[in-house]
Structure formats: C-alpha cells, structure tokens
Design a protein around this motif. Structure first.
Motif, short mmCIF file in Angstrom:
data_model
loop_
_atom_site.label_atom_id
_atom_site.label_comp_id
_atom_site.label_asym_id
_atom_site.label_seq_id
_atom_site.Cartn_x
_atom_site.Cartn_y
_atom_site.Cartn_z
N THR A 128 2.00 4.88 -1.32
CA THR A 128 1.55 6.06 -2.54
C THR A 128 1.35 6.14 -3.18
O THR A 128 -0.10 6.12 -4.08
CB THR A 128 2.05 7.02 -2.07
OG1 THR A 128 2.96 7.29 -0.66
CG2 THR A 128 1.98 8.63 -2.33
N ARG A 175 0.98 9.46 1.75
CA ARG A 175 -0.85 8.58 1.71
C ARG A 175 -1.26 9.00 2.59
O ARG A 175 -2.78 9.27 1.80
CB ARG A 175 -0.30 7.48 2.93
CG ARG A 175 0.71 5.74 1.53
CD ARG A 175 0.20 4.45 3.22
NE ARG A 175 2.15 4.48 3.05
CZ ARG A 175 2.53 3.55 3.34
NH1 ARG A 175 1.73 2.58 4.71
NH2 ARG A 175 4.04 2.87 3.14
N CYS A 189 -2.15 3.70 -3.85
CA CYS A 189 -3.29 4.82 -2.95
C CYS A 189 -3.50 5.15 -3.99
O CYS A 189 -5.37 5.66 -3.96
CB CYS A 189 -2.34 5.52 -1.43
SG CYS A 189 -2.17 4.35 -0.71
N TYR A 190 -3.16 5.74 -4.77
CA TYR A 190 -3.76 6.64 -6.00
C TYR A 190 -4.57 5.50 -6.49
O TYR A 190 -5.03 6.35 -7.41
CB TYR A 190 -2.46 7.68 -6.31
CG TYR A 190 -2.76 8.83 -5.93
CD1 TYR A 190 -3.39 9.61 -5.69
CD2 TYR A 190 -1.43 9.23 -5.36
CE1 TYR A 190 -3.03 11.09 -5.38
CE2 TYR A 190 -0.82 9.97 -4.58
CZ TYR A 190 -1.70 10.77 -4.58
OH TYR A 190 -1.25 12.55 -4.09
N SER A 226 -7.73 4.81 -5.25
CA SER A 226 -8.67 5.67 -5.55
C SER A 226 -9.43 5.79 -7.16
O SER A 226 -9.79 6.34 -6.96
CB SER A 226 -8.49 6.90 -5.35
OG SER A 226 -7.33 7.52 -4.53
N LEU A 233 0.95 -1.22 -0.33
CA LEU A 233 -0.20 0.43 0.05
C LEU A 233 0.64 1.05 0.26
O LEU A 233 0.11 2.37 0.84
CB LEU A 233 -1.08 -0.02 1.26
CG LEU A 233 -2.07 0.91 1.23
CD1 LEU A 233 -3.19 0.12 0.17
CD2 LEU A 233 -3.11 0.73 2.75
N LEU A 281 -7.49 -5.90 -0.34
CA LEU A 281 -6.64 -5.08 0.01
C LEU A 281 -6.20 -5.69 1.32
O LEU A 281 -5.14 -6.00 2.21
CB LEU A 281 -7.07 -3.76 0.24
CG LEU A 281 -6.84 -2.37 -0.71
CD1 LEU A 281 -7.57 -0.99 -0.30
CD2 LEU A 281 -5.84 -2.50 -1.54
N ALA A 297 -2.71 11.61 -0.63
CA ALA A 297 -3.47 11.05 -0.57
C ALA A 297 -5.24 10.72 -0.18
O ALA A 297 -5.60 10.90 -0.77
CB ALA A 297 -2.55 9.51 -1.31
N LEU A 298 -4.28 10.23 0.92
CA LEU A 298 -6.24 10.52 1.66
C LEU A 298 -6.88 11.62 1.40
O LEU A 298 -8.43 11.40 1.02
CB LEU A 298 -5.85 10.08 2.77
CG LEU A 298 -7.50 9.78 3.70
CD1 LEU A 298 -8.20 8.15 2.74
CD2 LEU A 298 -7.34 9.85 5.33
#
Ligand code: HEM
Ligand SMILES: [Cu+2]
Lengths: 580, 393
Positions: A361, A436, A364-365, A368, A359, B62, A439-440
């Motif tokens: 960065t 991260r 994470c994108y 999303s 997980l 995940l 990103a959130l």
C-alpha cells in the motif's frame, strides 16, 4: 517472539512487552495530556490533523456539489453566493493552516524524527507539548471564528477586501497567528534536535532523507512564519486603526499586502511539499529494497528548494501590475525552483530501476505521488511562463495545479507515510488488499476531480465563482463526480486503518525491510525508543537485510557495532524522571 | 431533482462544441491569442515529452521488477554523477527556452502601441462601467476589429481583475492606482437580423436580458446556436477574476467587436445621449446600464443597497439616527457623494458617480425613481412627506 528461528548473527528486537511499549507503559488520560513523549505527541497531532482534514474535506464536497449546476445546486436563496464564498474560504483556510502545513512535520515528523535519528526524544520536549497545545488552541479559536461569524476573504486575506468586509477577519487572523507559533516551535525543535542529538556515527550524510527534508522544512518554518505573523498583525492594525499601509482609502497599497503575504506563503507551500519529498524518498527506497539513487543530490535539492523558495513569491502577482522588469525577474527565478524538484523525480525513478519492488500500500501511494506530483510540477511551468500565466492566472488551471501539488503531492505522501509507519506507530498490520484498493480509488478520484479543471482553466473559467456560464457545466460535473469518488476512497482508507486496530495482526519490528533506525526497535517502540543504542550505518544499505519467511518479517544479519559508543551517554533526559 | 446527471449524459459532446474553439482554448479573438496558444503548446509538448517516457519507465519498472518479498534487488548502485548532472542541466536548457519565449510575448502584451483607441474602465462591486469619452458610459465593452485598444482601468472599492479569455488578456484593477492593458481584437462580432432580435425581445419581455442564454436563430446559413446582447450582437465573455466578495461570479460583462470604426461610432452615438426618449425611459436605461440595478432593487427586496420601490417622497432613517426625506436634492447628493448620508442598516459601499453622469442623466434617473414611487408628489418635491411606515425600512 521466537528468536530461535533467527539465523546466526541476526538481530531482531522481537515484540515489545506492555511495560516497554510507549502506548501502554502508562495509562489514563492525564498520561497522554501531560506526556512529553514525542511519539504520543505525534499521535495526538495525527488525530488532530486528521480531524481537521475531515472538516476541510466535507467543505470541499459542499463546494463541488454546489458547482454541479451553473446556477448553484447546493446552496440556494438570496445568500447562496455568500454561503459559497464562506465555504471555499473555510475549506482553504482549514486545509492550509490546520491540515497541510502541520500534517507531515508535526504528526509524522514528531513521531519519526527522534526515532530515525536514534535519539530518545526531541531537543525540547516541553516546547513540543506546548506546540501541540498551541495548535489545539489555535485550531479551536480559528474554527470557532470561522464558523460563528463567518469569513469570506479566501484563505489569502487579500486587502482591501479583507480590511473592508464585515466578517470576522480579526478573529481568524489571530487564529492563524497562534497557529504560526505552533509551527515555529515545531521547526525550532527539529533544528535543535537534528543539530545536537545525533548519536555517534550519525553524520549528516548518514541521515535518512526524511530528516534532511524535515530540516529544510524547519528552516523555512522558522524564517518565514514570523513574516506571516507580522503581516497579519499589520492587517489587524489596518482594519482597526487605519494605519494606511494596505488600504488605498487611507493611502495604502494593496499590492504591498500581496508582497508580504506571498513572502511567507510561497515558502509555506514548500513547508507543505518538502516533507512529502522526504517521505517519498523513504518509501521508494524501502519498498524497492534498493539504495536510494543520488542521495546527495536529493539532500542538496531539499536545501536548494528551501532557499530558492524565498525568492519567487512574486510569481503570484504577475497580473497585479508590477514593473515589467520585476515581473520577468520573478519569472526567471521561478524556473530555478523546478530544477531541484525534477532532480528528485528522476532519482526516484532510477531507484526503482533494478530494484526488488513490493507493491505494498505505501508503494502504491508512492507511485501515485510520482505520477501526480509530476503533473503538478509540469503545470507549474505554464504558470511560471509569463505569456501563458496572463491567461491562466486566477482560473481553474491554477486551482488544478496547486491541488495536484498539494493534494496529489502532500496528501498522497502523507497517506503513504501513514500506511508505511502505521505498523510502527500502533504495532498492528492492516489488510494489504483493502489498503491497495483504497489507494487506487483515491488515485482515480483525484484525477477525476482535478484533470478536468486544467481544461476549465485554459478555457477561461475563473476561480472562486459561485455560479458560472453554462458552457463550463460538463467539465464541472465531471469534477464533482471525481470528488465523490475521492471522498469514498479516503473514507475507505480510513476504515482500513481503523479495522487494523481491532483485527490487525501484531506487527514485527521490520515488516517492510527498511534499514533506517526506526525499524531496529520494536513496533510500537519502547518508551525511550531503543532498548540498546541503535547501530548507525548507511540508512539505505540493504546488504544485511534478510527475509524471515516463517515469521513474515525482515531481519538484519551480522550486527556491526563498530560505531557504537563505549557507554551510553550519562545525562538522563529531563523527562526520564529517573526511570529506566 | 438531479438535473446534473441528466445533462452530463446529454451534453457530453458539448465538451468540444464551443464555436471555433478547440479542446483547450476558447476562440482566438485577439492578436495575442495565437502567440499565447503557441507558447502554451510549446510547454505542453515539452512537458509531454518528459511525462510520457517517465511514466512509461515507471510502469515498465513495475512490470519488470516486482519481486516476491525477500528477493534481493539486482543492483545496489547508489549514484552516477554524470547521469545526474546530465538530467539536472539538460532540462534547464528547455526551461530557459520557455522562459524566454514567455517573456518575449509578455513584453508585447505589456506595451500598447502609440495611438491606441482608449477606453476607460471602472470596476466596482459588482459590475463594470466603460467610459467612451464625452459622457458616454455603458457596461458593455465595444471596440473595433484590428484596432489596438487600450484600457485605462480603475476600481472604486476592492481589487478586481479584467479577463477576456478569447483575447488571452488579463490584468488586475487595483484601487488607488490606474492599471492599463491592451489588445487587438481580430474577430468581429456578428449581428443577428432585426426580425430575429425582435422575436427574442418578445420572448424575454419583462425579464432582464439573459446574456448567457443560448438562442437558436435562423440565419442565411441555417439555424445557429448563439448568445447575443440585447442589441443582437454576438460577443466575447469578460469576467472579473480577482475574488471581490458576494457577487464576484456575477461580475461579468461582454465585449462586442465592431467591424469598422464608423460602426462603433454609430453605436456610441446611439448610446450617448437621451435623444428624444422621455426622461423616465432614459433614467430607467441608465439605471440598468450604470450598475444601479446591481445593488438596488425596484421590487422592494433588499440587496446591497436599499430598494427604490416607493422610495421617492418617503422618509429614510440614516445611520446617524436622523430621518431624511428622499427628495431630488438627497438623491442627487447620494449619487455624487454616496457616503455623506448612509441609510441605516447598510454599509457605505456605493461608489461616487461624480463626473460620470450629466445633469440631464441625474435628472432622468430622478424622474425614473419618481415614476416608480407611489409616494411621489404631484406637486413640486419636498412639499409633503407622509408615509412613515416606509421610513422604518
Ligand atoms: C514544490 C512544488 C510546488 C508547490 C508546493 C506549489 C504550490 C502552489 C500553490 C499552493 C499555488 C497557489 C497559491 C494560490 O494562489 O492559492 C501555486 C501557484 C503557482 N505555482 Fe506552484 N507549486 C509547486 C511547483 C511549481 C513549479 C515547479 C512552478 C513553476 C515552474 C510553479 C509555479 C507556480 C506559479 C507561477 C503559481 C501562481 C499561478 C497564478 O496564480 O497565476 N509551481 N503553486
Ligand atoms: Cu470583481
């Protein structure tokens, strides 16, 4: 650079020296301005598009702040509506022409295409540099035109409003015209590069999906952009000479303009999203450490989207009064584009299944992106369906839809790509935790901004309104607060990157465990990208990848050099100048 | 200073408070509404049926597959052709269904029934004029419940688009051609009592009528929050939804749905001719009703066009450099052929009212303009023209 710790048979290029490294091997402002190195050009483009994005973003905040109150909060006085109209036009035009269209192809693409391909540079390095300067020139021209005498037509320049308003339509369209050339040059260059400069072993189906996506994008850029150019010239001719093609006062037809305009601009929205698909395919596979699922389906669907994208422009004009038959045909064609997009999403999810997910960065994108793009794509169905489009057209529903696709899709993929390739580009690692968190925040802020707009739209709030009826106030305010959060998130992400330049650890060649060629050279890459001709294999085969815990990096074991050419090609590229 | 935050906190519940509206939609005011909402819901549920499992799957992955760095993936499977064909072809079937449903409803919405009640619509920057025939024009759209209504629409300048959210109906109005749309309203407007209306009138004395204002009104069944027209009708919003320049967002009017044909006819009659009001008063009414007030102020401020304060009997500098005395002939010409003589400093954007205002209407407007001008001569027009300062404007 202790190769001593490597297991037997492992390869790792180690760290570059000052002289090898493309960032430092020559210095001085002129060495940048006249560089023919695609990596430096890519980096300059990156700075350029990010500046454009900052300007467009501030204008977006101004729009949202104005809409805090039904009667307008930000701008006041007799000219408040005019100012608002100019601000949304500026925002849209800058974001579309200066940011979204060049962002991934010109900034990341320029950096990555040759490296991923295993080439030394693009096919026409000088054309590449001139494409950058055309962009700079076009951007300066465009922005000066927009800010000096204003433009209030919306980024679509619809006639006859655009042929009659007394703002600077001609200057702005000329700016867009110049930017179009920059876009064509980039596309042409990539087509030539990918067709002719693949090293031995790099067959079409050994190409990373990002290259497929870039290739498909380039086809659209080369074929569609000239239509925009012609349309804009006709618009100028109409304004100055009243040739009577768009303006009803001279027996023209404004709907003709819409056909011309969307014939470019619909494919253009795929110029915006296809490269994003390419990035996401790379990110999902690398950060799941698993072979991309359904490589061929993904590759073909890029090409399918590029071609089908030319057939659906009419769906922007369902309410304009085309014949019923035409309207229905365009609706049917519109649905065909959703299939290839859906295929990609399914494939990405299947890639994550049974993977080994980090997980990071960029991941994470990527996640999303899947979430937001799926919403963007599904809401397209409401607009492609005729009965519902009649209600939703030109309302905030459309605004939300295309922002989910353009911002939730392209921008997020762009950010994911920047974070993914940042260590490669600058040779520094950034702080993952902060990356991260940013990103959130971006994810939350984005949804806060645009989810309420779907409801606004289906309830009937028209788009491009400077003031609105009080019953829409709550939803507008929610949207504005979302936008503020989004702004904070983006700023945060930017700071994370900037801090890494100063305080970041040195990046190893392969920090994430990618198998595509760019991870086989040092970070940052040497001037000619590779010290030795890279080993071309399946770009998603993770079998030979090992984690070197001691040095926190991935290395490839068992070098398979069976596909390497006997000797390096004789020709030295023109810009090599005899240097080694 | 920051009213928005306060109202956000206060009005959150109003998200759902629109009268008869649900979360997604305004009230269903026409026969299309049910159909459109049905198709909308169909797509919404199909979309959710994909979206929710897909996202659940992603989140599950995940949780399940986040591994320490360096862990090898469990599988390296690269494709599965049957699976891929299934998920390419399967959803397509649903897409075809959506497309077909949407197109069927669309065809309904495109074909006005024979003998529909026909209203002419003229859109201009930035207002609306509805043409009820026989020389009756009004900015509000008045129609009859359960009566198919067809709008024959034209624009005098740029593209506009007529949108009534409650009817789920929208159509662009493209200059240079007629565009048509139709709908059948199914919910009638209410009318508040005369006393209540008189009270509201008194409150808004002097100001222009604010359609957006929500009034608390006593009715038989208790207090209610209503927006009403100056005649006391509740209404549906009608928006322009194709960007058309400066006051695009103010280009709104309302739809009033009458219970019966007779009621509508009575309303048309009441608005059709001057009757026994004075010429000045009728002129003032037309001035507001026919969109003059959108572009010309009567307090001296400069809008899209010149103000009319003290204009009658003064001199106007024209774009040609000549001076023009503002008299009856000039005003008449400017109404019927606005581009013939344009005042310096303004764009030739005014639409012509040729064929839309009767002689009596034009005379009434002139009478009204006279009544607000200090320069208006008491003798026959044109006799004297002094005030040169004004003409510089
Ligand atoms: C690749 C993904 C997509 C991109 C990049 C995209 C982009 C856009 C953009 C930028 C607009 C607004 C243009 C404007 O008016 O300023 C738009 C509108 C529209 N999109 Fe998409 N979209 C995508 C997916 C879809 C899908 C899958 C569908 C339908 C199945 C769809 C249907 C529509 C329709 C019908 C409109 C016009 C809506 C209207 O103005 O009434 N889109 N799209
Ligand atoms: Cu309009």
């Amino acid at each position: 650079m202790s190769n001593a710790t490597l297991p037997a048979g492992a390869r790792d290029p180690g760290y570059p020296t000052e002289r090898e490294n493309y960032l430092t091997n020559s210095s001085g402002i002129l060495s940048w301005m006249f560089t023919l190195d695609h990596k430096r050009i890519g980096l300059m483009y990156l700075i350029g598009v990010m500046s454009a994005f900052a300007v467009g973003g501030l204008l977006a905040l101004a729009i949202r702040l104005h809409l805090l109150d039904p009667n307008g909060w930000m701008f006041s006085g007799a000219e408040a509506n005019n100012i608002y109209n100019q601000v949304f036009t500026l925002h849209g035009a800058i974001m579309v022409f200066l940011f979204i269209i060049p962002s991934i192809p010109a900034a990341l693409g320029n950096f990555l295409v040759p490296v991923m391909l295993g080439a030394k540079d693009v096919g026409f390095p000088r054309l590449n540099l001139s494409s950058f300067y055309l962009w700079v020139f076009g951007a300066l021209f465009f922005v000066t035109a927009l800010f000096s005498s204003g433009l209030d037509t919306g980024w679509t320049f619809y006639t006859p409003y655009s042929t009659t308003t007394d703002t600077s339509v001609i200057l702005a369209t000329l700016g867009a015209f110049i930017l179009g050339f920059s876009s064509i040059f980039t596309g042409l260059n990539f087509i030539v590069t990918i067709n002719t400069m693949r090293p031995p072993g790099m067959t079409w189906f050994k190409m990373p999906l990002f290259l497929w996506a870039t290739y498909a994008t380039s086809i659209i850029q080369v074929l569609a952009t000239p239509v925009l150019g012609i349309t804009l010239l006709l618009l100028i001719a109409e304004r100055t000479m009243h040739i009577g093609i768009f303006d009803p006062e001279f027996n023209g037809d404004p709907v003709t303009y819409q056909h011309f305009f969307w014939f470019y601009s619909h494919p253009a929205v795929y110029i915006m999203i296809l490269p994003a698909f390419g990035i996401i395919s790379e990110l999902i596979s690398v950060h799941s450490h698993k072979h991309i699922f359904g490589y061929r389906f993904i590759a073909y669907s890029s090409i399918a989207i590029a071609l089908l994208g030319f057939l659906v422009w009419g769906h922007h004009m369902f309410t304009a009064g085309m014949s019923s038959l035409t309207t229905i045909v365009f609706s049917a064609l519109t649905f065909t584009v959703s299939v290839p997009s859906a295929i990609k999403v399914f494939n990405w999810l299947a890639t994550m299944y049974k993977g080994s997910i980090s997980l990071t960065t960029p991941m994470c994108y990527a996640i999303s992106f899947i979430f937001l793009f799926t919403i963007g794509g599904l809401t397209g169905l409401f607009l492609g369906t005729l009965a519902t489009d009649l209600h939703l057209h030109d309302t905030y529903f459309v605004v939300a839809h295309f922002h989910y696709v353009m911002v939730g899709g392209t921008l997020i993929a762009f950010l994911g790509g920047v974070f993914h390739w940042w260590p490669k580009m600058v040779g520094k690692l950034y702080n993952e935790t902060h990356g991260r968190i940013a990103a959130l925040l971006v994810f939350l802020g984005f949804n806060g901004t645009f989810l309420p707009q779907f409801v606004l739209g289906s309830r009937g709030m028209p788009r491009r309104y400077a003031t609105y009826d009080p019953e829409f106030a709550t939803l507008h305010q929610l949207s504005t607060f979302g936008a503020l959060l989004l702004g904070i998130g983006l700023l945060y992400a930017f700071v994370v990157l900037m801090v890494s330049l100063i305080k970041g650890r040195r990046a190893p060649a392969n920090p994430w465990g990618g198998v595509t060629l760019e991870w086989q050279c040092t970070s940052p890459p040497p001037y000619y990208n590779f010290e030795r001709p890279p080993v071309v294999g399946d770009p998603y085969d993770f079998h030979n990848l090992e984690w070197d815990a001691e040095n926190e990096r991935y290395i490839m074991t068992e070098p398979e050099r069976k596909l390497v050419p006997e000797s390096t090609p004789e020709e030295v590229p023109a810009h090599a100048g005899g240097q080694k | 200073m920051f009213p928005a935050i306060e109202s956000l906190a206060m009005t959150f519940p109003t998200l759902l408070a629109d009268k008869n509206a649900d979360f997604w939609f305004p009230i269903q005011g026409s026969s299309f509404a049910e159909e459109v909402d049905w198709v909308y819901d169909l797509i919404l549920y199909i979309s959710l049926a994909f979206f929710v499992p897909m996202m659940a799957f992603m989140v599950w992955c995940l949780f399940k597959y986040i591994k320490a760095r360096g862990t090898k993936a469990e599988s390296q499977i690269s494709h599965h052709t049957t699976l891929e064909l299934t998920w390419s072809i399967g959803p397509s079937v649903l897409l075809v269904w959506m497309f077909v449903q949407g197109s069927i409803s669309f065809l309904d919405m495109r074909t006005p029934p024979e003998g529909s009640y026909d209203v002419g619509v003229q859109a201009f920057k930035w207002g609306w004029t509805m043409d009820y025939g026989n020389g009756t024009f009004h900015p509000e759209l008045h129609i009859v419940k359960d009566e198919p209504t067809k709008l024959s629409m034209r624009s005098t300048d740029v593209i506009h688009s007529l949108f009534v959210p409650a009817f789920r109906a929208k159509k662009d109005i493209v200059p240079g051609r007629y565009n048509y749309m139709w709908f059948k309203p199914t919910v009638a407007s209410e009318q508040i009592s005369d006393e209540a209306l008189a009270k509201l009138k008194k409150q808004s004395e002097g100001a222009t009528w604010d359609y957006d204002k929500v009034h608390t009104i006593e009715t038989e069944d208790g207090e209610r929050e209503l927006q009403v027209t100056p005649e006391g009708y509740t209404f549906f919003d009608l928006y322009c939804t194709e960007y058309c320049g400066k006051n695009h967002s103010e280009m709104q009017t309302v739809v009033v749905v009458h219970e019966t044909q007779a009621e509508l006819e009575a309303w048309i009659k009441a608005n059709s001719s001057r009757g026994d009001v004075s010429m000045e008063e009728w002129g003032e009414l037309l001035y507001a009703r026919r969109g003059c007030s959108g572009c010309h102020s009567v307090d001296g401020s400069k809008l899209v066009g010149p103000s009319f304060l003290d204009v009658y009997g003064s001199q106007h500098a024209l774009t040609t450099g000549e001076n023009q005395l503002v008299d009856e002939n000039y005003i008449r010409e400017s109404i019927l052929a606005p581009k013939a003589k344009v005042v310096a400093g303004y764009q030739p954007v005014m639409p012509s009212y040729k064929g839309q205002l009767s002689d009596d209407d034009i005379a009434s407007i002139i009478a009204y303009l006279k009544s607000i001008s200090a320069n208006a001569p008491t003798q026959p027009a044109g006799a004297e023209a002094e005030s040169d300062e004004e003409s510089a404007e």
